[in-house]
Design a protein around this motif. Sequence first.
Motif, PDB file in Angstrom:
ATOM      1  N   VAL A 407       5.478   1.425   1.945  1.00  0.00           N
ATOM      2  CA  VAL A 407       4.229   2.156   1.723  1.00  0.00           C
ATOM      3  C   VAL A 407       4.256   2.952   0.427  1.00  0.00           C
ATOM      4  O   VAL A 407       3.269   3.009  -0.300  1.00  0.00           O
ATOM      5  CB  VAL A 407       3.928   3.087   2.919  1.00  0.00           C
ATOM      6  N   LYS A 408       5.405   3.557   0.117  1.00  0.00           N
ATOM      7  CA  LYS A 408       5.399   4.551  -0.960  1.00  0.00           C
ATOM      8  C   LYS A 408       5.902   4.040  -2.300  1.00  0.00           C
ATOM      9  O   LYS A 408       5.730   4.713  -3.302  1.00  0.00           O
ATOM     10  CB  LYS A 408       6.270   5.756  -0.557  1.00  0.00           C
ATOM     11  N   THR A 409       6.596   2.924  -2.318  1.00  0.00           N
ATOM     12  CA  THR A 409       7.101   2.486  -3.616  1.00  0.00           C
ATOM     13  C   THR A 409       6.376   1.225  -4.059  1.00  0.00           C
ATOM     14  O   THR A 409       5.607   0.633  -3.307  1.00  0.00           O
ATOM     15  CB  THR A 409       8.615   2.162  -3.583  1.00  0.00           C
ATOM     16  N   LYS A 410       6.625   0.847  -5.294  1.00  0.00           N
ATOM     17  CA  LYS A 410       6.041  -0.384  -5.824  1.00  0.00           C
ATOM     18  C   LYS A 410       7.139  -1.427  -5.998  1.00  0.00           C
ATOM     19  O   LYS A 410       7.034  -2.309  -6.828  1.00  0.00           O
ATOM     20  CB  LYS A 410       5.357  -0.098  -7.164  1.00  0.00           C
ATOM     21  N   THR A 411       8.209  -1.269  -5.234  1.00  0.00           N
ATOM     22  CA  THR A 411       9.320  -2.201  -5.357  1.00  0.00           C
ATOM     23  C   THR A 411       8.838  -3.628  -5.187  1.00  0.00           C
ATOM     24  O   THR A 411       8.138  -3.924  -4.220  1.00  0.00           O
ATOM     25  CB  THR A 411      10.366  -1.925  -4.255  1.00  0.00           C
ATOM     26  N   PRO A 412       9.201  -4.512  -6.113  1.00  0.00           N
ATOM     27  CA  PRO A 412       8.776  -5.898  -5.920  1.00  0.00           C
ATOM     28  C   PRO A 412       9.432  -6.468  -4.653  1.00  0.00           C
ATOM     29  O   PRO A 412      10.564  -6.122  -4.341  1.00  0.00           O
ATOM     30  CB  PRO A 412       9.292  -6.602  -7.178  1.00  0.00           C
ATOM     31  N   GLY A 413       8.692  -7.294  -3.935  1.00  0.00           N
ATOM     32  CA  GLY A 413       9.257  -7.917  -2.737  1.00  0.00           C
ATOM     33  C   GLY A 413       9.165  -7.031  -1.510  1.00  0.00           C
ATOM     34  O   GLY A 413       9.724  -7.357  -0.473  1.00  0.00           O
ATOM     35  N   ARG A 414       8.445  -5.907  -1.610  1.00  0.00           N
ATOM     36  CA  ARG A 414       8.388  -5.024  -0.446  1.00  0.00           C
ATOM     37  C   ARG A 414       7.584  -5.655   0.686  1.00  0.00           C
ATOM     38  O   ARG A 414       7.854  -5.407   1.853  1.00  0.00           O
ATOM     39  CB  ARG A 414       7.825  -3.662  -0.824  1.00  0.00           C
ATOM     40  N   TRP A 415       6.604  -6.502   0.338  1.00  0.00           N
ATOM     41  CA  TRP A 415       5.826  -7.185   1.380  1.00  0.00           C
ATOM     42  C   TRP A 415       6.730  -8.099   2.199  1.00  0.00           C
ATOM     43  O   TRP A 415       6.563  -8.264   3.393  1.00  0.00           O
ATOM     44  CB  TRP A 415       4.671  -7.974   0.765  1.00  0.00           C
ATOM     45  N   THR A 472       1.837   3.784  10.432  1.00  0.00           N
ATOM     46  CA  THR A 472       0.629   4.581  10.641  1.00  0.00           C
ATOM     47  C   THR A 472       0.814   6.003  10.115  1.00  0.00           C
ATOM     48  O   THR A 472      -0.046   6.530   9.413  1.00  0.00           O
ATOM     49  CB  THR A 472       0.291   4.648  12.143  1.00  0.00           C
ATOM     50  N   THR A 473       1.953   6.615  10.459  1.00  0.00           N
ATOM     51  CA  THR A 473       2.160   7.996   9.994  1.00  0.00           C
ATOM     52  C   THR A 473       2.406   8.043   8.496  1.00  0.00           C
ATOM     53  O   THR A 473       1.904   8.930   7.816  1.00  0.00           O
ATOM     54  CB  THR A 473       3.381   8.669  10.655  1.00  0.00           C
ATOM     55  N   MET A 474       3.189   7.092   8.001  1.00  0.00           N
ATOM     56  CA  MET A 474       3.553   7.124   6.589  1.00  0.00           C
ATOM     57  C   MET A 474       2.307   7.042   5.703  1.00  0.00           C
ATOM     58  O   MET A 474       2.223   7.689   4.672  1.00  0.00           O
ATOM     59  CB  MET A 474       4.509   5.965   6.278  1.00  0.00           C
ATOM     60  N   LEU A 475       1.327   6.235   6.149  1.00  0.00           N
ATOM     61  CA  LEU A 475       0.104   6.079   5.369  1.00  0.00           C
ATOM     62  C   LEU A 475      -0.650   7.404   5.252  1.00  0.00           C
ATOM     63  O   LEU A 475      -1.407   7.613   4.314  1.00  0.00           O
ATOM     64  CB  LEU A 475      -0.805   5.025   5.999  1.00  0.00           C
ATOM     65  N   GLN A 476      -0.434   8.282   6.233  1.00  0.00           N
ATOM     66  CA  GLN A 476      -1.182   9.541   6.210  1.00  0.00           C
ATOM     67  C   GLN A 476      -0.510  10.614   5.356  1.00  0.00           C
ATOM     68  O   GLN A 476      -1.069  11.684   5.160  1.00  0.00           O
ATOM     69  CB  GLN A 476      -1.343  10.069   7.634  1.00  0.00           C
ATOM     70  N   ILE A 477       0.700  10.335   4.888  1.00  0.00           N
ATOM     71  CA  ILE A 477       1.394  11.340   4.082  1.00  0.00           C
ATOM     72  C   ILE A 477       1.042  11.149   2.620  1.00  0.00           C
ATOM     73  O   ILE A 477       1.338  10.117   2.029  1.00  0.00           O
ATOM     74  CB  ILE A 477       2.920  11.250   4.281  1.00  0.00           C
ATOM     75  N   HIS A 478       0.396  12.154   2.073  1.00  0.00           N
ATOM     76  CA  HIS A 478      -0.067  12.066   0.695  1.00  0.00           C
ATOM     77  C   HIS A 478       1.134  11.984  -0.250  1.00  0.00           C
ATOM     78  O   HIS A 478       2.108  12.696  -0.104  1.00  0.00           O
ATOM     79  CB  HIS A 478      -0.897  13.307   0.369  1.00  0.00           C
ATOM     80  N   LYS A 479       1.008  11.070  -1.200  1.00  0.00           N
ATOM     81  CA  LYS A 479       2.082  10.845  -2.170  1.00  0.00           C
ATOM     82  C   LYS A 479       2.515  12.136  -2.870  1.00  0.00           C
ATOM     83  O   LYS A 479       3.684  12.336  -3.173  1.00  0.00           O
ATOM     84  CB  LYS A 479       1.563   9.833  -3.198  1.00  0.00           C
ATOM     85  N   GLU A 480       1.556  13.002  -3.135  1.00  0.00           N
ATOM     86  CA  GLU A 480       1.873  14.210  -3.906  1.00  0.00           C
ATOM     87  C   GLU A 480       2.793  15.164  -3.139  1.00  0.00           C
ATOM     88  O   GLU A 480       3.464  15.984  -3.741  1.00  0.00           O
ATOM     89  CB  GLU A 480       0.582  14.925  -4.318  1.00  0.00           C
ATOM     90  N   LEU A 481       2.811  15.031  -1.788  1.00  0.00           N
ATOM     91  CA  LEU A 481       3.683  15.911  -1.012  1.00  0.00           C
ATOM     92  C   LEU A 481       5.145  15.663  -1.349  1.00  0.00           C
ATOM     93  O   LEU A 481       5.955  16.580  -1.377  1.00  0.00           O
ATOM     94  CB  LEU A 481       3.448  15.712   0.484  1.00  0.00           C
ATOM     95  N   GLU A 482       5.484  14.396  -1.583  1.00  0.00           N
ATOM     96  CA  GLU A 482       6.877  14.130  -1.960  1.00  0.00           C
ATOM     97  C   GLU A 482       7.108  14.315  -3.450  1.00  0.00           C
ATOM     98  O   GLU A 482       8.195  14.712  -3.865  1.00  0.00           O
ATOM     99  CB  GLU A 482       7.326  12.744  -1.491  1.00  0.00           C
ATOM    100  N   GLU A 483       6.076  14.055  -4.246  1.00  0.00           N
ATOM    101  CA  GLU A 483       6.237  14.267  -5.688  1.00  0.00           C
ATOM    102  C   GLU A 483       6.457  15.740  -6.002  1.00  0.00           C
ATOM    103  O   GLU A 483       7.234  16.087  -6.893  1.00  0.00           O
ATOM    104  CB  GLU A 483       5.000  13.754  -6.434  1.00  0.00           C
TER     105      GLU A 483
END
Lengths: 583, 369
Positions: A407-415, A472-483
């Motif tokens: 959900v949070k990274t753009k790592t290739p192959g994550r799908w 489901t939960t991860m999608l609700q966590i705003h990216k900026e909270l970890e940034e």
Amino acid sequence: MPISAEPLEAMPATAKLSWQERFDVKWLVVGVCVVFVVFLAAVPLFFLLWQSFFTPQTSAKAAEFTLQNYVTAYGSSETLKLFFNSVQFAIGTSVFAFTLGTFLAWLNERTNTPFKALFFALSIIPLIIPGILFTVAWILLGSPKIGIVNLLLQSWFGTDYVFFNVYSMWGMIWVDGLHYSPMAFLLMTAAFRSMDPSLEESAMMSGASMFQIVTRITLKLVMPAIFATVLILFVRSIESFEVPALLGLPVGIQVFTSSIYQAIHQYPSQIGLASSYAVTLLLITTIGVYYQSKLSNQGSKYSTMTGKGFRPRAIDLGPWRWVAAGFCICYFLLIVAAPFLVLLWSSFQKFYSVPSMAALQNLTLDPYRFILSYPTLTKSVVNSLLLSIGSATIIMLVTSVICWIVVKTKTPGRWLLDNIASLPMVFPGLVLGLSIMIFYLNFDIGIYGTIWIMFIAYITRFLPYGLRYNTTTMLQIHKELEESAAMSGASWFTMFRRIILPLMKPGLVAGWIYIVIVSIRELSTSILLYSPGTEVVSIVIWELWENGQYVELSALGVMFILALFFLVLLAQAMGKKFGVKEE
Amino acid sequence: MLKVTALFTEYPNDRGQIVKAAQDVTFEVPEGKLFALLGPSGCGKTTTLRSIAGLEKPRSGEIAVDDRVVYSSAKNIFIAPNKRTFGMVFQSYAIWPHMDVFQNAAFPLEVGTKKFSKKEIREKVMRVLTAVDLEHLADREATKLSGGQQQRLALARALVMEPALLLLDEPLSNLDAKLRERMRFELKRLQRELKITTVYVTHDQSEALALSHQIAVMSDGRIMQIGSPRDIYERPRNKFVADFVGTTNFLEAQITSVEAESGRYVVESPIGKLAASSADVLRIGDKVVLSLRPEDVELAEQAYEGPNAFLGIVDAKVFLGEHVEFQVKVGDRILLAKAHPSLRTVPGEKIYIHINANKCVAIPDTSAQ
């Protein structure tokens, strides 16, 4: 502004940094989780395919390539019958469960049927009555010789006619369909709820009649949900094991799951043949799950959640609402009261006998005494608890990392990672047990026959549930909270431990409880992997059934159901906070 | 103090096309100053800010704070964001909902490389909470704060570790209009008091004009102009800046004569001959665009004397309380003008126009080339 550049990507080494500074715990945690998931989910599949094309490896002879398994499996006319039986059983079950579940969902969501509180029970029944106990209870109710339903009807009408025979294709469909109907109810309730009521209301304002609204708007809109529900029910029933094994095998009605079990349990066991059946079954479930997930994605296009807090006006059924209520009460009796009461009755008998005034005199606590002093009971309860709590904990932690990557990274192959972790979803429990068995027979690292092999099987089997809860939960966590944690100077590990995990707590707890509950009832995977000393509670029930110890089984069943009931109540109480739900 | 040199960032979007987010972005922010990156959404200002933060990795360029290089493609340096000790306030504030106000503000001190004692943390946090006027709410759950309070907490959290640099990503955009105006002054006061070097990203020109020492206006990944707020507003160097910052009237024109000493030009425009000024060196025959701010289009019911005076007809007018907007037809062109509400000329009547040559800015017309 859409930003999708690689966040926190690999940092090129700088000469000024020591290796410790360059090394990030992140890569260790991520690496371990990825390897773990790939190993669990992909490897058994490979070995299942491999085994289906090879002869069994023995100490005298190495495995050889062969097509014999498939020839045996598909060469005979029996197989056609097997295929036909499986499909007939699965279609019958899914259609029956769907019709029943949808009708109940419609009554609950869109009409003024009284006693709606009964519907609450529906959301927890599938969690508290394990398939094997439900099946056993229905044998006690519907067997031609001792079944209470038959005996009651026979004494009323004074005949010997067998009104209801649970040992038949229709009996199997009836029992399994009843068992899966709450699932249909829940899925269709969700579908009805997610529909914007103003879509129906605007049809009404356009002058459409009730019938026109139902056929041209409501049904059209829930169509994707209908197909998705039927498909998932089809998959679930084609992979169900308890009903075909207990009801079908005694009268020679075989489906894929029971054939796999038989091929393993005959002497010498035919692992190759079982594998080739398993591959076929896997193919069917894969197609089913693939189209189901495709439809579900499509469904979101149709169902437009408005988030407005109003429900559509309930349809007034008039006097018919009492008929509807009667229907609901009957359903409740069939699915909860009758099965539980018959087990309860049986658990107070010395030998199983049909309820009567005479039998009432012979009530005894002997079965409970027997069970409580049953040699493997303590061990099996401990095993069940260890396995379910252990696997739930590991699954929720590992999938939280997997979800973070997906959900949070753009790592290739994550799908791909996402798909691999969801792969066990298509494995019927029996097929998964078989694959894992084959793998650890070929790679003897000393865990075959121990509790560890079951631990691995449980983790694999329930991995997708953890993934779904965490996504489901991860999608609700705003990216900026970890940034913002990174900007505060926190390392990845600190950020994950102090920000991500606490924020995911509701989902983690809900998923954890759900996995504990479903894994504590697990039978179809365990049945191929247990050995003396590693029995779990559901295996003890299975053994008691094989031994014909019905009253003892009933006593254990009653205690098991009560224990699960308290577990679910606890979960519901916490669910106010965490939102536990049947998937 | 902060030095960004030749920054390039590109990334593929969802459809696989390459988005050029930052193109040759170069600027310098002196110690203690507030520098704003201003531009419409998608112009690359947030990407630039996030590259400074280290949340995104540019393709090439160099970023340095004082003598410390935090990113350099040539030297192959990339310092992770958590090692940069820059404070940042996010657009959503990113207040952690599972912690109270104190815990939120204390987090950077607990996790950073520098270790602090419990007592030191307590002192520092209370000091910074006092600075943003939240000390009385230290024990409150972070989710129970109002929007303005959350914004102040985010600021406190960014300031508590005494960062070398403060990065603000549209910090006021989630507040309602009244609160936004108040917070704007708060923010300005705090920045000026603490003298902390700040980079501020916004799409709101009035915010940028009100707060900054210097503004960089960006478009399509490039910096269009860097200058003081007054520079940017009164002497836009290109059409984009003139259009994006404030409202303006554009007139295409051509230079007909040059007064070398005063930097004045005479141009031929669709409404007639005009005296204009320009920061660029122009020659006779050059095509230019004239930018006329509506408040610089003076209106009167009596004729003006001298050059840059025209006669128009009121086409429409809008009463806005503190001023009146007139659309005045001059020739076949319509000019927007702001006037004092006491001017009551009704549509259809004649009106006289005067434009100060200093306020009539000629911009080289790049679109014609």
